[in-house]
Design an enzyme around this catalytic site. Structure first.
Site, short mmCIF file in Angstrom:
data_model
loop_
_atom_site.label_atom_id
_atom_site.label_comp_id
_atom_site.label_asym_id
_atom_site.label_seq_id
_atom_site.Cartn_x
_atom_site.Cartn_y
_atom_site.Cartn_z
N TYR A 165 11.10 45.59 52.34
CA TYR A 165 10.63 44.48 51.58
C TYR A 165 10.98 42.98 51.47
O TYR A 165 12.32 42.90 51.57
CB TYR A 165 10.70 45.07 50.09
CG TYR A 165 9.90 44.21 49.12
CD1 TYR A 165 8.52 44.02 49.01
CD2 TYR A 165 10.66 43.42 47.85
CE1 TYR A 165 7.88 43.19 48.12
CE2 TYR A 165 10.15 42.82 46.88
CZ TYR A 165 8.68 42.52 47.15
OH TYR A 165 8.03 41.75 46.09
N ASP A 260 16.77 39.20 56.42
CA ASP A 260 16.61 38.77 55.00
C ASP A 260 17.92 39.34 54.49
O ASP A 260 18.27 40.70 54.47
CB ASP A 260 15.30 39.72 54.83
CG ASP A 260 15.22 39.33 53.18
OD1 ASP A 260 15.63 39.00 52.49
OD2 ASP A 260 13.81 40.10 52.90
N LYS A 292 18.63 36.38 44.65
CA LYS A 292 19.33 37.31 43.85
C LYS A 292 20.75 36.74 43.42
O LYS A 292 20.72 35.82 42.68
CB LYS A 292 19.47 38.67 44.14
CG LYS A 292 18.11 39.23 44.56
CD LYS A 292 17.87 40.63 44.55
CE LYS A 292 16.50 41.06 44.92
NZ LYS A 292 15.71 41.79 43.95
C1 LIG Z 1 15.20 41.96 50.82
C2 LIG Z 1 14.18 41.31 49.84
N1 LIG Z 1 13.55 40.18 50.37
C3 LIG Z 1 12.94 39.51 49.50
C4 LIG Z 1 12.78 39.78 48.20
C5 LIG Z 1 11.63 39.01 47.27
O1 LIG Z 1 12.42 38.21 46.46
P1 LIG Z 1 12.11 37.79 45.05
O2 LIG Z 1 11.47 39.13 44.16
O3 LIG Z 1 12.96 36.83 44.31
O4 LIG Z 1 10.66 37.10 45.27
C6 LIG Z 1 13.41 40.97 47.58
C7 LIG Z 1 13.29 41.37 46.18
O5 LIG Z 1 12.50 41.29 45.59
C8 LIG Z 1 14.16 41.60 48.61
O6 LIG Z 1 15.05 42.55 48.24
N1 LIG Z 2 13.70 46.25 45.12
C1 LIG Z 2 12.77 45.67 44.51
C2 LIG Z 2 12.81 44.36 44.12
O1 LIG Z 2 13.84 44.04 44.19
C3 LIG Z 2 11.69 43.80 43.54
C4 LIG Z 2 12.28 42.94 42.20
C5 LIG Z 2 10.87 42.59 41.28
O2 LIG Z 2 9.97 42.50 41.89
O3 LIG Z 2 10.97 42.67 40.38
#
Ligand SMILES: Cc1ncc(COP(=O)(O)O)c(C=O)c1O
Ligand SMILES: NCC(=O)CCC(=O)O
Length: 461
Positions: A165, A260, A292
């Site tokens: 993701y 990422d 994060k």
């Molecule tokens: C590996 C990774 N990339 C991108 C994202 C997207 O970050 P955000 O939720 O801050 O948009 C997340 C989690 O949400 C993630 O776990």
């Molecule tokens: N592993 C999934 C995410 O980190 C997503 C967090 C969110 O969208 O709230």
């Protein structure tokens, strides 16, 4: 303070029914009803809903250290950690003080500021990126990295892995792991063919698939993007040498290698997953994304990489990228303070606490006869509710989701808040002290028995 712990030995059929027990969830339920009237699904990010496990999400009203308190006054040991950012625990006094002072100096100026400069310096010092641009979310970071990769190479195709993701970026919202897996979507309506059609999705850890994709599309591939270690289909580390192989394959075809580290960055280790993989094996990504932990619980994220690639970004170059709140002084103060407080002792503590929780979870599930498998990437880990190693999204999808739902609810009833999805990492923090670990240890046997009763009775992922 009302004890969250109630009977975790109830019938597994209650998992998902949210039979609140004596403690009751009246306040959370009432708030959720109000939320449903004004917000789709009552939540502002789908993973917060309890669709995967059933029941009503808890409205959290405060958090301190390793603990969350909900609107009904129940306290939970937190294993969500805001989905990764809270490495130091909640409301760390020094982070709160720094943020409060920053807010008092004004919350946004729309000019360059010192905290954003110092946060950029901190990221450059800890990682192989030479230049970094700050943004407000991980999604923005990956979206911008891909635009830059396309602008730099003059190519359109993006390669990603199933189960990874990268935020809800159109081009990357194919086979994208946890949220989508939990909600059983295969991509998303609203993403035009033209956006997703330039995305090639491959099985994770599959070198042959990568070789074949580059043989077929090589001259059109702008970049390959991968989680440095997958954390969004549960934690699935790359096979030894896999990231280096990806780096070499990209280089051989003139494509950019994008790692990422939104989840793993400053979490899997002080230097992210790169610190325990690329730094050891001798490969360097062309571009990286972060989020994060580097935002310390505020909206701050980043992408960065080779100076010659980053020089293509506006205002130096033609690839446009911008943001009113990018590098916001309050958010970057939170992130900077967090990173400065993230000493080697913090990572050692999180690693040690992780070893304890992994061992105890596995022992409890084994004693109850629940098929499971624990996997780690640096200090990150997750528990799969299926037997045997998980190397890709197909493996991860073989979990017993009904068993997880029963386990989740029994843990919740016993005062431990896991992520409401079987496809997530369990996040610990420097604030998970002995008392917090004891609460988790006490909750596990009953939750494992609840999972055993539910096992095999329902859905497989
Ligand atoms: C590996 C990774 N990339 C991108 C994202 C997207 O970050 P955000 O939720 O801050 O948009 C997340 C989690 O949400 C993630 O776990
Ligand atoms: N592993 C999934 C995410 O980190 C997503 C967090 C969110 O969208 O709230």
């Amino acid at each position: 303070m009302v004890e969250a712990g109630r009977d975790s030995e109830q019938d597994p059929a209650r998992a998902g029914t949210d039979a609140g027990g004596a403690g009751g969830q009246a306040a959370s339920r009432a708030l959720f009803e109000r939320a449903l009237a004004v917000t789709p699904g009552g939540v502002n990010s789908p993973v917060r809903a309890f669709n995967g496990v059933g029941g009503t999400p808890r409205f959290i009203t405060s958090a301190a250290g390793a603990r969350l308190t909900d609107a009904d006054g129940h306290e939970y040991v937190d294993l969500i950690g805001s989905w990764g950012p809270m490495l130091l625990g909640h409301a760390h006094p020094e982070v709160v003080a720094a943020v409060t002072a920053a807010a008092a100096r004004g919350t946004s100026y729309g000019t360059p500021t010192v905290p954003e400069l110092e946060l950029a310096e901190e990221i450059v010092a800890r990682t192989p990126v030479e230049r970094v641009r700050l943004v407000s979310s991980g999604t923005e970071a990956t979206m911008s990295a891909i635009r830059l990769a396309r602008g730099f190479t003059g190519r359109d195709v993006v390669v990603k892995f199933a189960g990874c993701y990268h935020g809800h970026v159109d081009a990357l919202l194919a086979s994208a792991g946890s949220g989508l897996a939990t909600f059983a979507h295969s991509g998303s309506p609203g993403v035009p063919e033209s956006a997703a059609g330039e995305t090639v999705v491959l099985p994770y850890n599959d070198r042959d698939a990568v070789t074949a994709a580059f043989a077929e599309h090589g001259p059109r591939i702008a970049c390959l993007i991968t989680e440095a270690a997958a954390g969004n289909m549960g934690v699935v580390p790359p096979d030894p040498g896999f990231n280096r192989f990806l780096s070499e394959t990209c280089a051989a075809h003139g494509a950019l290698f994008v790692t990422d580290e939104v989840m793993t960055g400053f979490r899997a280790s002080a230097r992210g997953y790169w610190g325990i993989d690329g730094a050891v094996e001798g490969w360097t990504p062309d571009l990286m994304t972060f989020g994060k932990v580097m935002g310390g619980g505020f909206p701050a994220a980043a992408f960065g990489g080779r100076a010659d690639i980053m020089a293509r970004l506006s205002p130096d170059g033609p690839v446009y990228q911008a943001g009113t709140l990018s590098g916001n002084p309050v958010a970057t103060t939170a992130g900077l303070t967090t990173l400065r407080l993230a000493t080697p002792e913090v990572y050692e503590h999180v690693a040690k606490a992780g070893e304890i929780v992994k061992q105890e979870a596995s022992a409890a599930l084994s004693a109850a006869g629940v098929p499971h498998h624990v996997q780690s990437a640096g200090t990150m880990f997750s528990v799969f509710f299926r037997e045997g190693p998980v190397r890709d999204f197909d493996d991860a999808s073989g979990q017993d989701l009904t068993a997880y739902a029963a386990f989740f609810h029994a843990m919740l009833d016993a005062g431990v808040h896991l992520p409401p999805s079987a496809y997530e990492a369990w996040f610990l923090s420097a604030a998970h002290d002995d008392a917090a670990l004891e609460t988790i240890a006490a909750a596990l046997p009953g939750a494992a028995r609840a999972a055993a009763r539910a096992a095999g009775t329902g859905v497989r992922g």
